[in-house]
Design a protein around this motif. Structure first.
Motif, PDB file in Angstrom:
ATOM      1  N   ASP A  86      -5.306  14.650  -2.855  1.00 22.10           N
ATOM      2  CA  ASP A  86      -4.289  13.650  -3.206  1.00 22.10           C
ATOM      3  C   ASP A  86      -4.530  12.340  -2.458  1.00 22.10           C
ATOM      4  OD1 ASP A  86      -3.206  15.509  -4.834  1.00 22.10           O
ATOM      5  OD2 ASP A  86      -1.245  15.599  -3.850  1.00 22.10           O
ATOM      6  N   GLU A  87      -5.023  12.458  -1.233  1.00 20.93           N
ATOM      7  CA  GLU A  87      -5.308  11.246  -0.444  1.00 20.93           C
ATOM      8  C   GLU A  87      -6.468  10.460  -1.076  1.00 20.93           C
ATOM      9  OE1 GLU A  87      -4.331  14.044   0.932  1.00 20.93           O
ATOM     10  OE2 GLU A  87      -2.578  13.351   2.057  1.00 20.93           O
TER      11      GLU A  87
ATOM     12  N   ALA B 253      -4.951   8.722  -4.007  1.00 19.44           N
ATOM     13  CA  ALA B 253      -4.067   7.613  -3.616  1.00 19.44           C
ATOM     14  C   ALA B 253      -4.895   6.402  -3.175  1.00 19.44           C
ATOM     15  CB  ALA B 253      -3.129   8.052  -2.499  1.00 19.44           C
ATOM     16  N   ALA B 254      -5.973   6.639  -2.431  1.00 19.98           N
ATOM     17  CA  ALA B 254      -6.821   5.525  -1.976  1.00 19.98           C
ATOM     18  C   ALA B 254      -7.502   4.864  -3.179  1.00 19.98           C
ATOM     19  CB  ALA B 254      -7.858   6.015  -0.981  1.00 19.98           C
TER      20      ALA B 254
ATOM     21  N   GLN C  51       0.823  -1.208   0.000  1.00 19.24           N
ATOM     22  CA  GLN C  51       0.000   0.000   0.000  1.00 19.24           C
ATOM     23  C   GLN C  51       0.863   1.267   0.000  1.00 19.24           C
ATOM     24  OE1 GLN C  51      -2.700   1.141   3.241  1.00 19.24           O
ATOM     25  NE2 GLN C  51      -3.931  -0.562   2.544  1.00 19.24           N
ATOM     26  N   MET C  52       1.918   1.232   0.805  1.00 15.90           N
ATOM     27  CA  MET C  52       2.805   2.404   0.876  1.00 15.90           C
ATOM     28  C   MET C  52       3.435   2.691  -0.477  1.00 15.90           C
ATOM     29  SD  MET C  52       4.743   2.188   4.522  1.00 15.90           S
ATOM     30  CE  MET C  52       6.054   3.283   4.017  1.00 15.90           C
TER      31      MET C  52
ATOM     32  N   HIS D 145       0.718   4.150  -2.677  1.00 16.56           N
ATOM     33  CA  HIS D 145       0.441   5.534  -2.274  1.00 16.56           C
ATOM     34  C   HIS D 145       1.543   6.471  -2.751  1.00 16.56           C
ATOM     35  CE1 HIS D 145      -2.236   4.244   1.372  1.00 16.56           C
ATOM     36  NE2 HIS D 145      -2.945   4.410   0.283  1.00 16.56           N
ATOM     37  N   SER D 146       2.789   6.068  -2.541  1.00 14.81           N
ATOM     38  CA  SER D 146       3.902   6.959  -2.926  1.00 14.81           C
ATOM     39  C   SER D 146       3.869   7.239  -4.420  1.00 14.81           C
ATOM     40  CB  SER D 146       5.264   6.345  -2.588  1.00 14.81           C
ATOM     41  OG  SER D 146       5.249   5.818  -1.313  1.00 14.81           O
TER      42      SER D 146
ATOM     43  N   PHE E  39       1.016   9.656  -5.111  1.00 20.10           N
ATOM     44  CA  PHE E  39       1.327  11.029  -4.670  1.00 20.10           C
ATOM     45  C   PHE E  39       2.266  11.712  -5.670  1.00 20.10           C
ATOM     46  CE2 PHE E  39       0.524   9.754   0.020  1.00 20.10           C
ATOM     47  CZ  PHE E  39      -0.769  10.235  -0.040  1.00 20.10           C
TER      48      PHE E  39
END
Lengths: 135, 413
Positions: B241-242, B245-246, B203-204, B207-208, B211
């Motif tokens: 942005d969140e 990302a989700a 997930q990280m 997400h990165s 972003f």
């Protein structure tokens, strides 16, 4: 977001969250069941807390204290997290929170930590620290 | 008072390690006698919750449809997976899948606004080109290779990468993370790692990437979906942005494994039912449209989703209290003889085919169903025309309670 000015404030408020939790037999039992010794290192101001769940202890100024996992973040992020304003997963992806050690164990703690958000906010208000409350 | 658990087991690891046909025998008993039944919590959950009393199992087609559509009662915001997962991750990875109106309405409208007709046309063109290239690569790899690795798993991630405009340099990383995000139930893939650790890391990574891409598209807009997501505006609201990302994680998981599994199950079914394959090939263009719905019913790639009622509710004569988990079993709905004649038969001419593989309707009906159908049409067009003799061998199934997964499937042509 507001942040702490002195390490003593970090210890009083963030450490205080866990002192309250350990005083609650049900929460203390659930925390102890995780077996986790968690170090929370904050920058701005530099401070280190160890949450020793098996022994129900909070250690302040614990820079050299051993731990299973270490979370590092600005005290501003920590203050926001404990008010339910920061998502840990996004904060990790943004590099605002770094974790050394078993992330899964930490995530399994989050349902417990959510129960402590109101306790934290209440304590800030009781101390007249509305300046630290995030809208 | 403790409510007794139903004698039929739907919760153990052993149950989910049996075959779909074995599981259907249990579902059939429940559909006939106890359509809404009470069960102990799922075994081997990602997160143990000693306070979890269990869940109601919903197995009839009509009840799945009712629970899906009654979003005023059955909410998604308290979790949608059979498993318990940390709330932090729910918010960061499941986007509007785990939201309720009005937040769900806002995010889904914004995301839908990014899928403009021009964008959809662009995506369709890419899917066709990708399908052609993937089958050419499979042909070059030679008979006897693993169909999952060489074909089924490739199209979804390529579509996703093209659709969003993931840069070449990031694609391998995204493929790896998307694979990891859907492989937490696979002990072979895990190789001793904690599944939650693996999901978090995946997930990280996703997400990165999201972003960084969002930042880049803001200063350098292009014609891809990421640019559209950033620019989408409904009633003066935009995606953060969140939010993006989700959604990116949701796409990487929901838009990846489902199509992959359906592709593998469909090849296996076309091997088992040669009459259906012949029928399809007799008028491919005229018949593939309905056929893909049967691919999706027969595969039932998503097996479970959960809801939580916010008020007491009576379903098929059973009183359900507010706050008690309700789990829908989609394969059970897709095999309901009240709706489907001879459900064991892979019948490409089935019409109507109101399967619940994309959900039982309502606001959470799969947003990607058109993309998925386009992918299946394009891929089987190439497969059955480039490799007309292709056959599937014995599947190596992956045990799990969420996705009906085939880990490996030899193919011969």
């Amino acid at each position: 977001m507001p942040a702490f000015a002195k390490p003593e404030e970090v210890y009083r408020y963030l450490g205080g969250i866990f002192e309250t939790a350990f005083a609650d037999p049900e929460l203390a039992g659930k925390l102890a069941a995780t077996g986790l010794v968690l170090k929370m290192v904050c920058t701005n101001p530099d401070s280190a807390l160890v949450i020793d769940t098996p022994n129900g202890k909070v250690v302040t100024d614990a820079f050299d204290h051993p731990s299973d996992a270490t979370m590092t973040m600005d005290s501003e992020v920590a203050n926001g997290y404990w008010q339910g304003k920061v998502n840990l997963a996004f904060a990790m992806a943004r590099g605002k929170v770094t974790v050394a050690g078993p992330i899964a164990k930490l995530l399994r703690l989050t349902p417990l930590s959510k129960r402590l958000f109101p306790v934290y906010v209440e304590r800030l208000r009781a101390d007249g620290r509305d300046d630290l409350i995030v809208d | 008072m403790t409510r007794p658990y139903d004698e039929i087991d739907l919760s153990s690891r052993a149950f989910w390690a049996t075959s779909a046909a074995d599981r259907e025998r249990s579902f059939a008993i429940l559909r006939a006698d106890r359509p809404v039944s009470w069960h102990p919590p799922v075994q081997d959950a990602l997160m143990e919750d000693p306070a979890d009393p269990g869940y109601w199992a919903v197995v009839r087609h009509a009840d799945i449809v009712e629970v899906s559509r009654r979003t005023d009662v059955f909410v998604s915001g308290q979790g949608v997976l059979f498993e318990n997962i940390p709330e932090e991750m729910l918010e960061a990875s499941q986007s509007f899948l785990a939201m309720d109106p009005p937040q769900h309405t806002k995010i889904r409208r914004l995301v839908s606004a990014a899928f403009t007709p021009r964008q959809v046309k662009r995506i369709e063109g890419q899917i066709k080109a990708d399908a052609k290239a993937i089958v050419q690569e499979l042909a070059a790899a030679g008979s006897g290779v693993d169909f999952v690795h060489h074909c089924a798993s490739r199209l979804p991630i390529r579509t996703l990468s093209d659709m969003l405009g993931i840069p070449e340099s990031e694609r391998a990383k995204v493929v790896h993370a998307a694979d990891a995000a859907v492989s937490w139930a696979d002990p072979v893939y895990l190789a001793g790692r904690d599944p939650l650790d693996m999901i978090t890391e995946a997930q990280m990574t996703l997400h990165s990437v999201a972003f960084e891409m969002a930042d880049r598209r803001r200063s350098h807009p292009t014609d891809d979906l990421m640019t559209n997501l950033i620019q989408a505006e409904v009633d003066g609201e935009r995606l953060t942005d969140e939010d993006i990302a989700a959604f990116f994680v949701l796409l990487s998981v929901a838009g990846n494994d489902t199509t992959r599994q359906t592709t593998s199950h469909a090849l296996r079914a076309l091997t088992d039912f040669p009459d259906q394959r012949a029928w399809l090939l007799a008028d491919f263009d005229g018949r593939i449209g309905g056929a893909v719905d049967e691919f999706v019913r027969y595969a039932s790639p998503v097996m479970t989703f959960r809801r939580t009622p916010v008020a007491d509710f009576e379903l098929s004569g059973q009183r359900i209290s507010a706050g008690e988990k309700v789990v829908m079993f989609y394969p059970a709905g897709n095999w309901d003889t009240e709706v489907f004649t001879d459900p064991d038969r892979f019948d490409l001419s089935r019409d109507p085919n109101p399967h619940v593989s994309f959900g039982g309707g309502g606001v959470h009906f799969c947003l990607g169903h058109q993309v998925a159908k386009t992918q299946l049409r394009a891929l089987f067009d190439e497969l059955l025309h480039q490799l007309p003799d292709i056959q599937a061998g014995a599947p190596d199934y992956l045990a799990g309670n969420f996705i009906h997964a085939i880990r490996a499937l030899p193919c011969y042509f």
